[in-house]
Motif scaffolding. Structure first.
Motif, PDB file in Angstrom:
ATOM      1  N   GLY A  98       0.780  -1.226   0.000  1.00  0.00           N
ATOM      2  CA  GLY A  98       0.000   0.000   0.000  1.00  0.00           C
ATOM      3  C   GLY A  98       0.812   1.276   0.000  1.00  0.00           C
ATOM      4  N   ALA A  99       2.009   1.252  -0.584  1.00  0.00           N
ATOM      5  CA  ALA A  99       2.799   2.488  -0.672  1.00  0.00           C
ATOM      6  C   ALA A  99       2.241   3.418  -1.749  1.00  0.00           C
ATOM      7  CB  ALA A  99       4.268   2.166  -0.958  1.00  0.00           C
ATOM      8  N   GLY A 100       1.642   2.857  -2.798  1.00  0.00           N
ATOM      9  CA  GLY A 100       1.221   3.654  -3.942  1.00  0.00           C
ATOM     10  C   GLY A 100      -0.178   4.247  -3.932  1.00  0.00           C
ATOM     11  N   PRO A 101      -1.117   3.731  -3.123  1.00  0.00           N
ATOM     12  CA  PRO A 101      -2.483   4.238  -3.178  1.00  0.00           C
ATOM     13  C   PRO A 101      -2.639   5.693  -2.753  1.00  0.00           C
ATOM     14  CG  PRO A 101      -2.452   2.066  -2.202  1.00  0.00           C
ATOM     15  CD  PRO A 101      -1.031   2.509  -2.315  1.00  0.00           C
ATOM     16  N   LEU A 102      -3.770   6.256  -3.137  1.00  0.00           N
ATOM     17  CA  LEU A 102      -4.122   7.619  -2.755  1.00  0.00           C
ATOM     18  C   LEU A 102      -4.846   7.648  -1.413  1.00  0.00           C
ATOM     19  CD1 LEU A 102      -5.730   8.749  -6.148  1.00  0.00           C
ATOM     20  CD2 LEU A 102      -3.345   9.033  -5.426  1.00  0.00           C
ATOM     21  N   ALA A 103      -5.269   6.477  -0.939  1.00  0.00           N
ATOM     22  CA  ALA A 103      -6.074   6.421   0.280  1.00  0.00           C
ATOM     23  C   ALA A 103      -5.703   5.205   1.111  1.00  0.00           C
ATOM     24  CB  ALA A 103      -7.558   6.364  -0.068  1.00  0.00           C
ATOM     25  N   GLY A 104      -5.917   5.334   2.420  1.00  0.00           N
ATOM     26  CA  GLY A 104      -5.756   4.209   3.329  1.00  0.00           C
ATOM     27  C   GLY A 104      -4.376   4.098   3.938  1.00  0.00           C
ATOM     28  N   ASP A 105      -4.307   3.247   4.942  1.00  0.00           N
ATOM     29  CA  ASP A 105      -3.054   2.994   5.652  1.00  0.00           C
ATOM     30  C   ASP A 105      -2.063   2.260   4.753  1.00  0.00           C
ATOM     31  OD1 ASP A 105      -4.751   3.842   7.663  1.00  0.00           O
ATOM     32  OD2 ASP A 105      -4.277   2.193   9.033  1.00  0.00           O
ATOM     33  N   VAL A 106      -0.783   2.404   5.083  1.00  0.00           N
ATOM     34  CA  VAL A 106       0.228   1.511   4.529  1.00  0.00           C
ATOM     35  C   VAL A 106       0.414   0.402   5.564  1.00  0.00           C
ATOM     36  CG1 VAL A 106       2.206   2.857   5.456  1.00  0.00           C
ATOM     37  CG2 VAL A 106       2.547   1.297   3.542  1.00  0.00           C
ATOM     38  N   TYR A 107       0.418  -0.827   5.113  1.00  0.00           N
ATOM     39  CA  TYR A 107       0.526  -1.996   5.995  1.00  0.00           C
ATOM     40  C   TYR A 107       1.905  -2.626   5.867  1.00  0.00           C
ATOM     41  CZ  TYR A 107      -4.231  -2.535   7.736  1.00  0.00           C
ATOM     42  OH  TYR A 107      -5.415  -2.361   8.427  1.00  0.00           O
TER      43      TYR A 107
END
Length: 200
Positions: A28-37
């Motif tokens: 999840g480093a690339g998304p525009l939304a949400g936590d990075v896991y």
């Protein structure tokens, strides 16, 4: 077709006297939304898990199966996350490293040594080695990549129920054309990373 031996790096570590070796990876480093896991995993040495590979190369159905198998068979495992507000504050590189450090520190028993996916290691306090494309070279990193990816996808499905207008269940927060269309229509919600929304 020959398959990659995912225990080569761990074997090198064991030759140096290291025993509890963990792998750490994020999703999840690339998304525009949400936590990075991030996840950290210590597998029993030589443990064979059918289909284990970089999570991006594994189908969702197989990822779900491996998610359960890894947690069942691991000597230790941990999953952590860092939220959008912190990502905006310290940037995504530092946030992903912070998530990995937290996951490594949460392992019980603690590892002797950590294999870190990628080529950055700022803030990692455990003795370690970085490994570019580690999720396709190390069994422990591959296992961590599965735990991180499945955990994040499940989290984004929960966020889809909370913020249905953004269709997070479809794109998991990644910068797709549809996601941008919905952002322009509704504006950002509390889990959007403001520092990522330069295009709007």
């Amino acid at each position: 077709m020959a398959t990659t031996d995912l225990w080569t790096v761990e074997r090198e570590c064991r030759a140096q006297g290291l025993r509890r070796i963990c792998g750490a990876d994020e999703a999840g480093a690339g998304p525009l939304a949400g936590d990075v896991y991030a996840a950290a995993v210590i597998l029993p040495y030589g443990c064979l898990l059918e289909g284990l590979n970089d999570s991006k190369q594994v189908s969702p159905k197989k990822r779900d199966r491996l998610f359960d198998e890894i947690r069942e068979k691991a000597v230790a495992w941990a999953v952590t996350s860092v939220g959008a507000a912190v990502i905006d504050e310290i940037n995504i590189l530092n946030a992903r490293l912070l998530a990995m450090e937290r996951a490594i520190q949460a392992l019980d028993p603690a590892p002797d040594f950590a294999l870190i996916d990628g080529n950055r290691d700022a803030g990692i306090t455990c003795p370690h080695r970085t490994l570019v494309k580690g999720d396709s070279r190390s069994a422990n990193i591959a296992a961590a990549s599965i735990l991180a990816k499945v955990s994040r996808d499940r989290y984004m499905e929960k966020m889809a129920a909370l913020y249905p207008q953004y269709e997070f269940e479809r794109h998991k927060g990644y910068p797709t054309k549809r996601h941008y269309e919905l952002l322009r229509q509704y504006g950002p919600c509390p889990i959007h990373r403001r520092s990522f929304l330069k295009k709007l």
